[in-house]
Design an enzyme around this catalytic site. Structure first.
Site, PDB file in Angstrom:
ATOM      1  CB  THR A   1     -13.621  -9.488 -14.952  1.00  0.00           C
ATOM      2  OG1 THR A   1     -11.844 -10.547 -14.147  1.00  0.00           O
ATOM      3  CG2 THR A   1     -13.319  -8.232 -15.205  1.00  0.00           C
TER       4      THR A   1
ATOM      5  CE1 TYR B   1      -4.365  -5.966 -10.548  1.00  0.00           C
ATOM      6  CE2 TYR B   1      -4.501  -5.894  -8.780  1.00  0.00           C
ATOM      7  CZ  TYR B   1      -4.888  -5.697 -10.114  1.00  0.00           C
ATOM      8  OH  TYR B   1      -6.308  -4.876 -10.318  1.00  0.00           O
TER       9      TYR B   1
ATOM     10  CG  ASP C   1       2.841 -10.460 -24.740  1.00  0.00           C
ATOM     11  OD1 ASP C   1       2.715  -9.095 -23.686  1.00  0.00           O
ATOM     12  OD2 ASP C   1       3.015 -11.227 -25.001  1.00  0.00           O
TER      13      ASP C   1
ATOM     14  CG  ASN D   1      -8.149  -3.500 -19.413  1.00  0.00           C
ATOM     15  OD1 ASN D   1      -9.024  -3.546 -18.697  1.00  0.00           O
ATOM     16  ND2 ASN D   1      -8.073  -5.572 -20.209  1.00  0.00           N
TER      17      ASN D   1
ATOM     18  CB  VAL E   1     -15.236  -5.326 -12.722  1.00  0.00           C
ATOM     19  CG1 VAL E   1     -15.899  -5.782 -14.169  1.00  0.00           C
ATOM     20  CG2 VAL E   1     -15.041  -3.718 -12.528  1.00  0.00           C
TER      21      VAL E   1
ATOM     22  CE  LYS F   1      -3.015  -2.862 -12.464  1.00  0.00           C
ATOM     23  NZ  LYS F   1      -3.598  -1.990 -14.127  1.00  0.00           N
TER      24      LYS F   1
END
Length: 266
Positions: free
Chosen positions: A198, A163, A51, A80, A196, A167
């Site tokens: 997902t 977010y 984790d 990832n 992408v 990043k």
């Protein structure tokens, strides 16, 4: 026989890496997931528990991986795992006023930093002794084009503050690792997978404000990249990312690149 460790392999891009890499029987492929039982069984891939918010679990996973990989050497470490919340995706920075938005900002930023920055450091540090045994020595952290300030300016996009901020911080961490380990030849990369798809979600089922935010974001991207036709699939993105990883050299170590090997994000 190259070895790969994918941290955050239970779904989406991480699972795509597992499926793609395990299809080649010459690869040694290990996936790290918070709940291994949730990962589909894939021939030639081993799933270990780990984790990103637990350094001890990642060190335990690394110790187990060392017994499964020839010479205990990890050629490619790909981190990832990610924390991203829809709740702040389309809230402008000036709108975090009053409750519950102020508390939401704090909690989501803490969660994002904990996983997307601190968790990546935990993962890299846990597996770094195994990476240093390799002749290839490549460490990749999955980032996002939304961490590029110029893209946001050109697309006139605001939102996803926790977010995107986390990043952007991740990219700094990757750059510093590259500086620290330059003399040892360990290569680091912050890699955007592109936009992408997902999750299989019908946009019409989403709240109206989310649909409007997605439309604004899409229009902004289209202004920057007129050829942009929408998200690509995991199956399209993963081979493109691997091509960039294969081409990673000392000169590029520490950089922030896209799945195209450039700073064209879409």
């Amino acid at each position: 026989m190259p070895s790969y460790v994918i941290v955050g392999a239970s779904r989406g891009i991480g699972l795509g890496y597992l499926q793609h890499l395990a299809a080649d029987p010459s690869n040694t492929v290990i996936g790290i997931a918070r709940t291994p039982s949730s990962v589909p069984q894939i021939p030639n891939a081993t799933i270990l528990q780990g984790d990103l918010t637990s350094a001890s679990s990642l060190h335990a996973a690394a110790a187990k991986a060392a017994t499964l990989i020839p010479n205990g050497a990890v050629d490619h470490l790909i981190v990832n795992g990610v924390y991203a919340s829809d709740s702040t995706a389309f809230i402008n920075p000036s709108e975090f006023v009053g409750e519950p938005k102020e508390s939401l900002l704090l909690s989501e930023l803490q969660n994002s930093i904990s996983t997307n920055v601190v968790g990546v450091v935990y993962a890299i540090n846990a597996f770094l002794p195994l990476v240093r045994k390799s002749q290839i020595k490549k460490v990749v952290a999955i980032s996002t084009g939304l961490a590029d300030i110029k893209l946001l300016e050109d697309a006139e996009y605001t939102g996803a503050i926790p977010y995107t901020t986390s990043k952007l911080a991740l990219n700094m961490v990757v750059a510093q690792y590259a500086i620290e380990f330059k003399k040892e030849g360990v290569l680091f990369l912050a890699l955007s997978p592109g936009l992408v798809q997902t999750r299989d979600v019908d946009p019409s089922t989403l709240p109206q404000e989310v649909q409007e935010g997605m439309a604004r974001m899409g229009a902004g991207f289209a202004k920057v990249y007129p050829e942009f036709k929408g998200p690509i699939t995991v199956e399209e993105s993963v081979p493109m990312q691997l091509k960039v990883i294969d081409g990673l050299t000392q000169e590029k170590s520490g950089q922030f690149l896209s799945h195209l090997g450039t700073q064209q994000w879409l």
